[in-house]
Write an enzyme that holds these catalytic residues in place. Structure first.
Site, PDB file in Angstrom:
ATOM      1  N   ASP A  13      14.581  26.980  -9.557  1.00 24.84           N
ATOM      2  CA  ASP A  13      13.871  27.866 -10.499  1.00 24.84           C
ATOM      3  C   ASP A  13      12.354  27.781 -10.367  1.00 24.84           C
ATOM      4  O   ASP A  13      11.626  27.934 -11.352  1.00 24.84           O
ATOM      5  CB  ASP A  13      14.269  27.553 -11.962  1.00 24.84           C
ATOM      6  CG  ASP A  13      15.762  27.613 -12.165  1.00 24.84           C
ATOM      7  OD1 ASP A  13      16.376  28.539 -11.617  1.00 24.84           O
ATOM      8  OD2 ASP A  13      16.305  26.731 -12.848  1.00 24.84           O
ATOM      9  N   LYS A  16      11.002  31.360  -6.548  1.00 22.20           N
ATOM     10  CA  LYS A  16      11.054  31.690  -5.116  1.00 22.20           C
ATOM     11  C   LYS A  16      11.037  33.192  -4.860  1.00 22.20           C
ATOM     12  O   LYS A  16      10.427  33.646  -3.906  1.00 22.20           O
ATOM     13  CB  LYS A  16      12.317  31.076  -4.487  1.00 22.20           C
ATOM     14  CG  LYS A  16      12.235  29.558  -4.349  1.00 22.20           C
ATOM     15  CD  LYS A  16      13.479  28.981  -3.713  1.00 22.20           C
ATOM     16  CE  LYS A  16      14.622  28.812  -4.655  1.00 22.20           C
ATOM     17  NZ  LYS A  16      14.510  27.769  -5.680  1.00 22.20           N
ATOM     18  N   GLY A  40      19.685  32.463  -8.876  1.00 19.92           N
ATOM     19  CA  GLY A  40      19.309  33.662  -9.623  1.00 19.92           C
ATOM     20  C   GLY A  40      17.874  33.974  -9.304  1.00 19.92           C
ATOM     21  O   GLY A  40      16.978  33.252  -9.717  1.00 19.92           O
ATOM     22  N   HIS A  41      17.656  34.988  -8.512  1.00 23.18           N
ATOM     23  CA  HIS A  41      16.300  35.316  -8.089  1.00 23.18           C
ATOM     24  C   HIS A  41      15.849  36.613  -8.763  1.00 23.18           C
ATOM     25  O   HIS A  41      16.432  37.666  -8.543  1.00 23.18           O
ATOM     26  CB  HIS A  41      16.241  35.432  -6.563  1.00 23.18           C
ATOM     27  CG  HIS A  41      16.443  34.111  -5.872  1.00 23.18           C
ATOM     28  ND1 HIS A  41      16.688  33.978  -4.540  1.00 23.18           N
ATOM     29  CD2 HIS A  41      16.414  32.852  -6.360  1.00 23.18           C
ATOM     30  CE1 HIS A  41      16.803  32.689  -4.229  1.00 23.18           C
ATOM     31  NE2 HIS A  41      16.652  31.998  -5.326  1.00 23.18           N
ATOM     32  N   THR A  42      14.818  36.500  -9.593  1.00 27.07           N
ATOM     33  CA  THR A  42      14.348  37.668 -10.353  1.00 27.07           C
ATOM     34  C   THR A  42      13.125  38.260  -9.675  1.00 27.07           C
ATOM     35  O   THR A  42      12.125  37.574  -9.479  1.00 27.07           O
ATOM     36  CB  THR A  42      13.951  37.227 -11.788  1.00 27.07           C
ATOM     37  OG1 THR A  42      15.033  36.480 -12.324  1.00 27.07           O
ATOM     38  CG2 THR A  42      13.649  38.413 -12.680  1.00 27.07           C
ATOM     39  N   GLN A 223      18.266  27.029  -5.082  1.00 28.12           N
ATOM     40  CA  GLN A 223      18.188  25.732  -5.789  1.00 28.12           C
ATOM     41  C   GLN A 223      16.913  24.984  -5.352  1.00 28.12           C
ATOM     42  O   GLN A 223      15.942  25.630  -5.018  1.00 28.12           O
ATOM     43  CB  GLN A 223      19.450  24.882  -5.593  1.00 28.12           C
ATOM     44  CG  GLN A 223      20.703  25.451  -6.255  1.00 28.12           C
ATOM     45  CD  GLN A 223      21.392  26.497  -5.426  1.00 28.12           C
ATOM     46  OE1 GLN A 223      21.632  26.307  -4.244  1.00 28.12           O
ATOM     47  NE2 GLN A 223      21.725  27.623  -6.015  1.00 28.12           N
ATOM     48  N   GLY A 304      21.522  31.945 -18.308  1.00 29.17           N
ATOM     49  CA  GLY A 304      20.782  32.167 -19.555  1.00 29.17           C
ATOM     50  C   GLY A 304      20.490  30.873 -20.309  1.00 29.17           C
ATOM     51  O   GLY A 304      19.927  30.897 -21.397  1.00 29.17           O
TER      52      GLY A 304
HETATM   53  P1  IMP Z   1      26.458  24.262  -9.219  1.00 36.60           P
HETATM   54  O1  IMP Z   1      25.517  24.579  -8.107  1.00 36.60           O
HETATM   55  O2  IMP Z   1      26.895  25.485  -9.988  1.00 36.60           O
HETATM   56  O3  IMP Z   1      27.613  23.415  -8.774  1.00 36.60           O
HETATM   57  O4  IMP Z   1      25.665  23.363 -10.302  1.00 36.60           O
HETATM   58  C1  IMP Z   1      25.227  22.049  -9.997  1.00 36.60           C
HETATM   59  C2  IMP Z   1      23.851  21.783 -10.583  1.00 36.60           C
HETATM   60  O5  IMP Z   1      22.880  22.590  -9.922  1.00 36.60           O
HETATM   61  C3  IMP Z   1      23.733  22.128 -12.062  1.00 36.60           C
HETATM   62  O6  IMP Z   1      22.856  21.208 -12.684  1.00 36.60           O
HETATM   63  C4  IMP Z   1      23.102  23.502 -12.054  1.00 36.60           C
HETATM   64  O7  IMP Z   1      22.409  23.780 -13.256  1.00 36.60           O
HETATM   65  C5  IMP Z   1      22.167  23.371 -10.871  1.00 36.60           C
HETATM   66  N1  IMP Z   1      21.865  24.658 -10.251  1.00 36.60           N
HETATM   67  C6  IMP Z   1      22.652  25.393  -9.471  1.00 36.60           C
HETATM   68  N2  IMP Z   1      22.021  26.506  -9.065  1.00 36.60           N
HETATM   69  C7  IMP Z   1      20.790  26.456  -9.584  1.00 36.60           C
HETATM   70  C8  IMP Z   1      19.645  27.313  -9.491  1.00 36.60           C
HETATM   71  O8  IMP Z   1      19.635  28.356  -8.808  1.00 36.60           O
HETATM   72  N3  IMP Z   1      18.547  26.906 -10.182  1.00 36.60           N
HETATM   73  C9  IMP Z   1      18.510  25.759 -10.874  1.00 36.60           C
HETATM   74  N4  IMP Z   1      19.547  24.926 -10.986  1.00 36.60           N
HETATM   75  C10 IMP Z   1      20.681  25.266 -10.342  1.00 36.60           C
END
Ligand code: IMP
Length: 428
Positions: A13, A16, A40-42, A223, A304
């Protein structure tokens, strides 16, 4: 611009999409290499906001080809929804400019059910519930399905049925009852596959041909480094390698094709989900944390959820710089810190009463952040000119460069597309 890898170097977050959106103007190809629709890329263009979870953020630039690499775990339904929503907005999403690796592993309904059921019963990682972990798990266990296998349903069906039976047992044990019937699941997957099929290519071959032809690739990380499966705050991590080196494995190019590694950090830190976060704003910093959350609109674009907020952690940043081999830093959301009298940055940790600068591999002992307090700055306009920045904001940036040993080459000064200072002419 040379081939550039953009990676988040915190817990994701970092913003990017905005940087990718800018850099995509200079790139011929934008490629995703890991993660899935947990991202989630806005992107904000004019008054229009587009949130992308799976399709690379370069899609809004009509001169780029966008590639979903083999390192991504692929939800066919989500891809088609995103593709069709973009198409409805007039974006060209034809196979000529939207390509998917034929060997991406597919997220199937039982992966999502397992992700959610496990979160409810076992260690709460705080996952996005999109089935990411179980799909990567099956890939490693040789139980996964690569998307191109749907081309050979007679070969695939018996193998997938055996996998399904195993998953159904696991789900039952975890108390989940709503697993779809196998036949229904298989025929639905075949139907989705037929719609995705025109986009499938061997991305490795495609990218190496394009590289030979002199085309420039922008690799889009998802991520962040501190969620990396090896180097992040395990087990509170995602299930893929989020670090820059994986841009090569996750698209099928050689590592020598990765020329510039751009590491993106916010001017502060956020994290969604559970896990260690040494600079999280608690106690005397609680108000500061709330202010950062409000001003920075720190809510996840995928789930969210409110993001946890904290001060910039230079110890973690330096570790991330080393892990990724960062060539230059991009700094986002500098404007969010405007208005604070002083700003804290963590320069050390304290464990067992000892001060140190090592980001731990194990988080069994409490880790306390030790801060340096820097003078704050007043509000400044979203700008492209460094001369508009207050002197104390500039010295904050200098501080980051001195500590990490790498230059800050891009500074985002506001939410709008053009509110960005570019210090390195390669990215102009
Ligand atoms: P997963 O990737 O859904 O398995 O989640 C594993 C961990 O990565 C959790 O703490 C999520 O909140 C975090 N996470 C996954 N994708 C994102 C992202 O795009 N941004 C921030 N945290 C993420």
């Amino acid at each position: 611009m040379s081939n550039t890898v953009l990676v988040g170097i915190q817990w994701g977050d970092e913003g990017k999409a905005k940087i990718i959106d800018h850099l995509a103007e200079k790139a011929d190809i934008v490629a995703r290499f890991q993660g899935g629709n947990n991202a989630g890329h806005t992107i904000v263009v004019g008054k229009e906001k587009t949130v992308l979870h799976l399709i690379p953020s370069g899609i809004l630039h009509k001169n780029t080809v966008n590639v979903v690499g083999n390192g991504v775990v692929f939800d066919m339904g989500v891809f088609l929804q995103e593709r069709d929503a973009l198409s409805a907005k007039g974006v060209d999403v034809g196979p000529n400019r939207l390509k998917v690796s034929e060997i991406c592993h597919v997220i199937l309904p039982f992966h999502q059910l397992l992700d959610r059921a496990r979160e409810a019963v076992k260690t709460k990682i705080g996952t996005t519930g999109r089935g990411i972990g179980p799909t990567y798990g099956d890939k490693a266990m040789r139980l996964g399905v690569r998307i191109g296998e749907f081309e050979f349903p007679n070969d695939l069906k018996p193998r997938l049925k055996a996998v399904y039976q195993e998953k159904a047992l696991q789900l039952k044990e975890l108390g989940s009852t709503d697993i779809p019937e196998f036949e229904e699941m298989f025929s639905k997957a075949l139907e989705l596959y037929s719609k995705v099929k025109p986009h499938l290519v061997d991305t490795s071959r495609y990218l190496s041909e394009q590289t030979r032809a002199g085309k420039k690739i922008l690799f889009e990380g998802a991520q962040g480094t501190l969620l990396d499966i090896d180097y992040g705050t395990y087990p509170f991590v995602t299930s893929s390698n989020t670090t820059a080196a994986f841009a090569a494995c996750g698209t099928g190019v050689g590592p020598s094709s990765l020329n510039f590694i751009l590491g993106l950090t916010k001017a502060y830190t956020t994290r969604v989900g559970s896990g260690p976060f040494p600079t999280e704003c608690f106690g005397e910093d609680e108000e500061a944390g709330k202010l950062i959350s409000q001003k920075g609109n720190e809510f996840g674009s995928t789930t969210g959820r409110a993001r946890r907020c904290g001060w910039l952690d230079l110890v973690a940043l330096k570790r991330a710089v080393a892990l990724n081999g960062i060539t230059g830093l991009a700094l986002s959301k500098l404007d969010v810190l405007s208005g604070f009298k002083t700003i804290k940055v963590a320069t050390h940790y304290e464990t067992d009463g000892k001060k140190h600068q090592d980001f731990p591999n194990f988080w069994t002992k409490p880790v306390k952040a030790i801060y340096e307090e820097l003078p704050g700055w007043s509000e400044f306009p979203g700008t492209q000119n460094e001369s508009d920045l207050p002197a104390t904001a500039k010295s904050f940036i200098k501080h980051i460069e001195t500590y990490t040993g790498v230059p800050v080459v891009v500074i985002s000064t506001g939410p709008k597309r053009d509110e960005m200072i570019i210090r390195d002419k390669r990215f102009n």
